[in-house]
Enzyme design. Structure first.
Site, PDB file in Angstrom:
ATOM      1  N   ASP A  61       0.871  -1.180   0.000  1.00 62.62           N
ATOM      2  CA  ASP A  61       0.000   0.000   0.000  1.00 62.62           C
ATOM      3  C   ASP A  61       0.905   1.225   0.000  1.00 62.62           C
ATOM      4  O   ASP A  61       2.126   1.129   0.171  1.00 62.62           O
ATOM      5  CB  ASP A  61      -0.892  -0.014   1.250  1.00 62.62           C
ATOM      6  CG  ASP A  61      -2.002   1.029   1.227  1.00 62.62           C
ATOM      7  OD1 ASP A  61      -2.287   1.583   0.142  1.00 62.62           O
ATOM      8  OD2 ASP A  61      -2.584   1.303   2.296  1.00 62.62           O
ATOM      9  N   TYR A  92      -5.065   4.227   0.501  1.00 56.23           N
ATOM     10  CA  TYR A  92      -6.088   3.327  -0.042  1.00 56.23           C
ATOM     11  C   TYR A  92      -5.671   2.734  -1.376  1.00 56.23           C
ATOM     12  O   TYR A  92      -6.443   2.704  -2.331  1.00 56.23           O
ATOM     13  CB  TYR A  92      -7.444   4.035  -0.157  1.00 56.23           C
ATOM     14  CG  TYR A  92      -7.860   4.791   1.082  1.00 56.23           C
ATOM     15  CD1 TYR A  92      -7.593   4.288   2.355  1.00 56.23           C
ATOM     16  CD2 TYR A  92      -8.512   6.008   0.990  1.00 56.23           C
ATOM     17  CE1 TYR A  92      -7.969   4.981   3.504  1.00 56.23           C
ATOM     18  CE2 TYR A  92      -8.892   6.712   2.123  1.00 56.23           C
ATOM     19  CZ  TYR A  92      -8.606   6.195   3.375  1.00 56.23           C
ATOM     20  OH  TYR A  92      -8.980   6.900   4.511  1.00 56.23           O
ATOM     21  N   HIS A  93      -4.431   2.212  -1.422  1.00 50.10           N
ATOM     22  CA  HIS A  93      -3.900   1.605  -2.643  1.00 50.10           C
ATOM     23  C   HIS A  93      -3.412   0.178  -2.392  1.00 50.10           C
ATOM     24  O   HIS A  93      -2.294  -0.170  -2.758  1.00 50.10           O
ATOM     25  CB  HIS A  93      -2.744   2.444  -3.195  1.00 50.10           C
ATOM     26  CG  HIS A  93      -3.104   3.848  -3.521  1.00 50.10           C
ATOM     27  ND1 HIS A  93      -2.149   4.851  -3.646  1.00 50.10           N
ATOM     28  CD2 HIS A  93      -4.299   4.437  -3.772  1.00 50.10           C
ATOM     29  CE1 HIS A  93      -2.760   5.989  -3.938  1.00 50.10           C
ATOM     30  NE2 HIS A  93      -4.059   5.761  -4.020  1.00 50.10           N
ATOM     31  N   PRO A  94      -4.223  -0.701  -1.793  1.00 49.36           N
ATOM     32  CA  PRO A  94      -3.746  -2.064  -1.542  1.00 49.36           C
ATOM     33  C   PRO A  94      -3.609  -2.853  -2.839  1.00 49.36           C
ATOM     34  O   PRO A  94      -4.396  -2.694  -3.777  1.00 49.36           O
ATOM     35  CB  PRO A  94      -4.840  -2.661  -0.647  1.00 49.36           C
ATOM     36  CG  PRO A  94      -6.084  -1.912  -1.024  1.00 49.36           C
ATOM     37  CD  PRO A  94      -5.622  -0.511  -1.329  1.00 49.36           C
TER      38      PRO A  94
END
Length: 551
Positions: free
Chosen positions: A293, A467-469
Site C-alpha cells: 500500500d 487506499y492503494h492495496p
C-alpha cells in the site's frame, strides 16, 4: 443461469474485462454484492469523502493493530457498489511510471513491460488534457474512460506548481505522458461534471449490447471440479446457488476479497487452509502474501488569506455547491479539488520519482473533518515504493467473516528514512516565494517537529493509508513458488480460473491505482480472447543527472 465467463466484482478491472468480453460477443455474468451507484454522494466529484465512509458503499475493512504505528488500526476502504472502488475513490488518474512496468517484466511478469502496457493505457483513455500541452502521441483519444483536468481557478494550485519549480524541480505538462517527474496539473476520471467511474465508462455501455448480465449476490467461493473452475457459489435472497461458467471464471474482487475467495476455494498456503479445515486443491503460498500500500501524511498549513475552500465548509456553503451541481453539473461540486500534483525523487541515485504530492486548497481529512484553525491548505505526501510487505489471511472458513489484514506498515527501516525526506523536502517547497506568501504557519506536523525522533513520532501517530492495496496474488512464472498467476492471469495449479485486478501487481506502481487496475482488466481480456496489441517502444524521460543529483 450459465454464461461463457463468470466475473466476480464489478470494480475497475472487472468492468473493463466485462466490457471487452461482451464486445467480442461472449456471454458474461458479472457478480457484484454491492448495489446501485446512482445518487449525488457517488456521482458528484466534490462529495468524494462521503461514499468511502458509508457502509452501503464500502466493505468496511480495517487492519489488525499495526505494531510500527503504535498499534493503530487503519481503515481499508474497498468499494461495495457497482463500479467498485472506482465509485468511491478520489478519482485521481495516474498510470504509474514506465519503470514500474519494466520492473514487473523483470520480476517474472513477461509481456508486462511499459512497451507492452502502453497500448492498453491508450486504448482505454479518452484524454482531454491537450490545452495544457504535452505530447498527445502518448495518450489515447477514443477510449471509454474520459480523463480530464480541473480548471485550477484557485490561485493556490498555480502557486504550488511554481513553488516546485522555484525549489529546482521540473514542471511537467503531462505526468501520464513522457515525463512523470515534476510539478503540474493533476488528472481525474471526471467527465461533464460527473465521476467517470468504471461503471459509467464500461458497464453501462456494455449492458446495452445484451451480452452482459449483472447478478447481485455475495460470492462465497469458486466451484472447482476435477481441477477446473466451473462456476461461482453465491448467496442471494437467503439462497445459495452456483453461477456456472462454460469457459472461465475470473476474480476481480479487489486485493482483499480476491485472495479471500481463492483461499475459501482451496487455493492458497496449505498449512493456513488446513488450520481452517479447508481442503487444499492448490498449494500456493503466495495467495494473500506480498500485500502493499501507499502510506501518506497530510502536511497542513494555515493560510494568510481567506482564499481556500474553507469558506464553503459549512452547511449553507455545501448546500449551494450541491444545488449548483445538481442543476448544472458545474462549479466546485464538479471537481475532486485535487487539481495540482508533483512527483519527485527523494535523493540522488534514485532513477525515477519515489515521492508523490496531491495538493488540496483546504486543510481537511478524507473523513471530511476540517482543521480547527479555519482557512488552510494541505499536501498529501508519502513514499511510493515501501519495502514493507503484509498479508491477507482468513479469519475463519465462514465466507461471511471479514479477512485478517496486516500491512506491516513501516516495518522496513528504510521506510522511516524515506518518510523523513518527504517531510523535509515538502517544507523546503512550501518555503519558496510562490507559496511562502500564502503560509501563515504550519499546522501539522508543526514547526516544533524537527528532529528525526519527533518526525518519526508524528509519522507513527498520523500516517494514513492512501487506499492503494495490491499485490496479494502476484504475477510470475509458473515455477516461482510465490507466484499465484502466470503472465496471462491464469491461476497456477487450477484450470479455467484467472485474476484480473490489482492483486496481480508484482510491485505497487507510482501513484494512485485505479488506472493500472483498469489497464489490467483491458489486457487480461485480450489474453482471454487470444489477441494482443503490438508493443509500443516509447522512451520515458529520466532525469539525466539522477545518479548524482536529487533534482
Amino acid at each position: 443461469m450459465d454464461a461463457d465467463y463468470v466475473i466476480v466484482g464489478a470494480g475497475s478491472g472487472g468492468s473493463a474485462l466485462a466490457y471487452r468480453l461482451a464486445e467480442a460477443g461472449r456471454k458474461v455474468a458479472l457478480i457484484e454484492h454491492g448495489g446501485s451507484d446512482f445518487g449525488p454522494f457517488i456521482q458528484m466529484p466534490a462529495a468524494l469523502s462521503y461514499p468511502m465512509n458509508m457502509g452501503i458503499y464500502d466493505w468496511g475493512f480495517g487492519t489488525e493493530p499495526e505494531p510500527a504505528l503504535g498499534g493503530r488500526r487503519l481503515v481499508t476502504p474497498r468499494g461495495k457498489v457497482i463500479g467498485g472502488s472506482s465509485s468511491i475513490n478520489g478519482m485521481v488518474y495516474v498510470r504509474g511510471h514506465a519503470r514500474d512496468f519494466d520492473h514487473w517484466a523483470a520480476a517474472g511478469a513477461a509481456g508486462w513491460s511499459y512497451a507492452d502496457v502502453l497500448p492498453y493505457f491508450k486504448r482505454m483513455e479518452h484524454w482531454h488534457g491537450q490545452a495544457d500541452g504535452g505530447d498527445a502521441t502518448w495518450r489515447g483519444d477514443s477510449g471509454p474512460l474520459h480523463v480530464t483536468r480541473g480548471p485550477r481557478k484557485n490561485p493556490l494550485f498555480g502557486a504550488f506548481i511554481e513553488a516546485g519549480r522555484q525549489a529546482g524541480y521540473p514542471v511537467t505538462e503531462d505526468y501520464n505522458g513522457r515525463q512523470q517527474e515534476g510539478f503540474g496539473p493533476m488528472e481525474a476520471t471526471i467527465w461533464k461534471g460527473r465521476r467517470w467511474s468504471a461503471a459509467n465508462a464500461y458497464l453501462r455501455p456494455a449492458l446495452k449490447g445484451g451480452n452482459l448480465r449483472i447478478i447481485k449476490g455475495f460470492a462465497r467461493k469458486v466451484q472447482i471440479e476435477g481441477g477446473r473452475a466451473v462456476g461461482v457459489e453465491i448467496a442471494r435472497g437467503g439462497q445459495i446457488s452456483v453461477i456456472r461458467a462454460r469457459a472461465e471464471v475470473v476474480l476481480t474482487a479487489s486485493s482483499i476479497n480476491t485472495p479471500k475467495l481463492l483461499m475459501l476455494s482451496g487455493i492458497g498456503p496449505a498449512a493456513h487452509l488446513a488450520e481452517h479445515g479447508i481442503a487444499v486443491l492448490a498449494d500456493r503460498p503466495g495467495v494473500g502474501a506480498n500485500l502493499q500500500d501507499h502510506l501518506e501524511i497530510y502536511m497542513q498549513f494555515a493560510a494568510q488569506e481567506p482564499i481556500t475552500l474553507f469558506r464553503h465548509w459549512n452547511l449553507w456553503g455545501k448546500a449551494l455547491i450541491g444545488a449548483q451541481w445538481l442543476f448544472s453539473k458545474r462549479g466546485l461540486g464538479a471537481s475532486n479539488q485535487f487539481e495540482a500534483c508533483g512527483f519527485i525523487r527523494s535523493d540522488r541515485g534514485i532513477e525515477y520519482p519515489d515521492i508523490q504530492y496531491h495538493f488540496l486548497p483546504i486543510a481537511v481529512r478524507y473523513d471530511g473533518k476540517a482543521a480547527a484553525e479555519g482557512h488552510g491548505f494541505q499536501v498529501h505526501t508519502g513514499p511510493m515504493r515501501s519495502k514493507s510487505r503484509g498479508t491477507v489471511t482468513l479469519r475463519s472458513a465462514n465466507p461471511d467473516d471479514k479477512p485478517l489484514i496486516r500491512f506491516n506498515y513501516m516495518s522496513d527501516p528504510d521506510d522511516w528514512a524515506e518518510f523523513r525526506k518527504c517531510i523535509r523536502l515538502t517544507r523546503e517547497i512550501f518555503a519558496q516565494p510562490a507559496m511562502a506568501g500564502h503560509v501563515h504557519h504550519e499546522i501539522q506536523p508543526g514547526a516544533g517537529v524537527q528532529s528525526d525522533e519527533d518526525i518519526d513520532a508524528f509519522i507513527r501517530d498520523h500516517a494514513e493509508s492512501a487506499y492503494h492495496p495490491c499485490g496479494t496474488a502476484r504475477m510470475g512464472q509458473a515455477d516461482d513458488p510465490m507466484a499465484v498467476v502466470d503472465p496471462e492471469g491464469r491461476v497456477i495449479g487450477v484450470d479455467g480460473l484467472r485474476v484480473a485486478d490489482s492483486s496481480i501487481f508484482p510491485r505497487i506502481t507510482n501513484g494512485n491505482l485505479n488506472a493500472p487496475s483498469i489497464m489490467v482488466g483491458e489486457k487480461i481480456a485480450d489474453h482471454i480472447l487470444g489477441r494482443s496489441l503490438p508493443p509500443e517502444q516509447a522512451e520515458a524521460w529520466i532525469n539525466p543527472d539522477w545518479a548524482v543529483a536529487q533534482r
